[in-house]
Design a protein around this motif. Structure first.
Motif, PDB file in Angstrom:
ATOM      1  N   GLU A  80      37.846  49.120  32.814  1.00 28.44           N
ATOM      2  CA  GLU A  80      37.140  49.456  33.812  1.00 28.44           C
ATOM      3  C   GLU A  80      35.748  48.563  33.810  1.00 28.44           C
ATOM      4  O   GLU A  80      35.223  48.505  32.709  1.00 28.44           O
ATOM      5  CB  GLU A  80      36.673  50.871  33.991  1.00 28.44           C
ATOM      6  N   GLN A  81      35.380  47.761  34.787  1.00 24.12           N
ATOM      7  CA  GLN A  81      34.317  46.839  34.790  1.00 24.12           C
ATOM      8  C   GLN A  81      33.063  47.574  35.340  1.00 24.12           C
ATOM      9  O   GLN A  81      33.065  48.094  36.438  1.00 24.12           O
ATOM     10  CB  GLN A  81      34.508  45.481  35.353  1.00 24.12           C
TER      11      GLN A  81
ATOM     12  N   VAL B 159      41.165  43.985  33.534  1.00 23.72           N
ATOM     13  CA  VAL B 159      40.282  44.630  34.683  1.00 23.72           C
ATOM     14  C   VAL B 159      41.534  44.581  35.997  1.00 23.72           C
ATOM     15  O   VAL B 159      41.668  45.717  36.579  1.00 23.72           O
ATOM     16  CB  VAL B 159      39.183  44.228  35.141  1.00 23.72           C
ATOM     17  N   SER B 160      42.180  43.378  36.080  1.00 27.59           N
ATOM     18  CA  SER B 160      42.866  43.371  37.259  1.00 27.59           C
ATOM     19  C   SER B 160      44.138  44.370  37.156  1.00 27.59           C
ATOM     20  O   SER B 160      44.823  44.735  37.784  1.00 27.59           O
ATOM     21  CB  SER B 160      43.142  41.845  37.699  1.00 27.59           C
ATOM     22  N   GLN B 161      44.514  44.328  35.934  1.00 22.86           N
ATOM     23  CA  GLN B 161      45.671  45.171  35.471  1.00 22.86           C
ATOM     24  C   GLN B 161      45.238  46.705  35.337  1.00 22.86           C
ATOM     25  O   GLN B 161      46.403  47.716  35.225  1.00 22.86           O
ATOM     26  CB  GLN B 161      46.421  44.833  34.446  1.00 22.86           C
ATOM     27  N   GLY B 162      44.007  47.000  35.529  1.00 27.70           N
ATOM     28  CA  GLY B 162      43.624  48.519  35.397  1.00 27.70           C
ATOM     29  C   GLY B 162      43.716  49.091  34.041  1.00 27.70           C
ATOM     30  O   GLY B 162      43.579  50.448  33.756  1.00 27.70           O
TER      31      GLY B 162
ATOM     32  N   ARG C  19      38.610  35.223  30.365  1.00 28.60           N
ATOM     33  CA  ARG C  19      40.220  35.356  30.944  1.00 28.60           C
ATOM     34  C   ARG C  19      40.715  36.414  30.708  1.00 28.60           C
ATOM     35  O   ARG C  19      41.404  37.200  31.422  1.00 28.60           O
ATOM     36  CB  ARG C  19      41.057  34.056  30.468  1.00 28.60           C
TER      37      ARG C  19
ATOM     38  N   LYS D  46      39.234  39.523  32.423  1.00 28.98           N
ATOM     39  CA  LYS D  46      39.540  39.452  34.023  1.00 28.98           C
ATOM     40  C   LYS D  46      41.085  40.098  34.032  1.00 28.98           C
ATOM     41  O   LYS D  46      41.235  40.960  34.993  1.00 28.98           O
ATOM     42  CB  LYS D  46      39.452  37.942  34.305  1.00 28.98           C
ATOM     43  N   THR D  47      41.940  39.839  33.312  1.00 25.28           N
ATOM     44  CA  THR D  47      43.363  40.228  33.426  1.00 25.28           C
ATOM     45  C   THR D  47      43.357  41.876  33.312  1.00 25.28           C
ATOM     46  O   THR D  47      44.050  42.433  33.710  1.00 25.28           O
ATOM     47  CB  THR D  47      44.471  39.417  32.300  1.00 25.28           C
TER      48      THR D  47
ATOM     49  N   TYR E  62      32.410  47.146  29.790  1.00 30.43           N
ATOM     50  CA  TYR E  62      33.782  47.259  29.990  1.00 30.43           C
ATOM     51  C   TYR E  62      34.062  48.629  29.091  1.00 30.43           C
ATOM     52  O   TYR E  62      33.374  48.802  27.935  1.00 30.43           O
ATOM     53  CB  TYR E  62      34.596  46.064  29.406  1.00 30.43           C
TER      54      TYR E  62
END
Length: 95
Positions: free
Chosen positions: A58-59, A52-55, A46, A49-50, A68
């Motif tokens: 990097e995945q 990565v979504s917030q930049g 979780r 995921k957060t 990562y």
């Protein structure tokens, strides 16, 4: 006795690991981060995921594995986190 870590401390540990302690230049695997951050798989999934979504991270898909790496934004966030943590510590507060 183990010290309680806040959510922010865990995020700081994950970002610091991906900045300072990578397995290779492609990044760190989830398993490596679980071991270094001492956190369960469901919880780190979780958080990753957060991040990565917030930049902040990097995945990278490497040979079927997600790895990562810290992004430039993540480096700036981590620097600000350390600065604010030090500031709060000066007032006897913990983040």
């Amino acid at each position: 006795m183990a010290e309680y870590r806040t959510h922010m401390k865990i995020i700081g540990d994950i970002l610091a690991t991906t900045r300072d302690d990578l397995q290779d230049e492609d990044g760190a695997t989830v398993t490596y981060l679980i071991r270094k951050a001492n956190i369960s798989h469901s919880r780190i999934s979780r958080i990753l995921k957060t991040l990565v979504s917030q930049g902040l991270l990097e995945q990278v898909d490497t040979q079927g594995y997600n790895k990562y790496k810290i992004s430039q934004t993540g480096r700036e966030f981590l620097q600000a986190y350390y600065k604010f943590t030090s500031f709060a510590d000066n007032f006897g507060l913990s983040i």
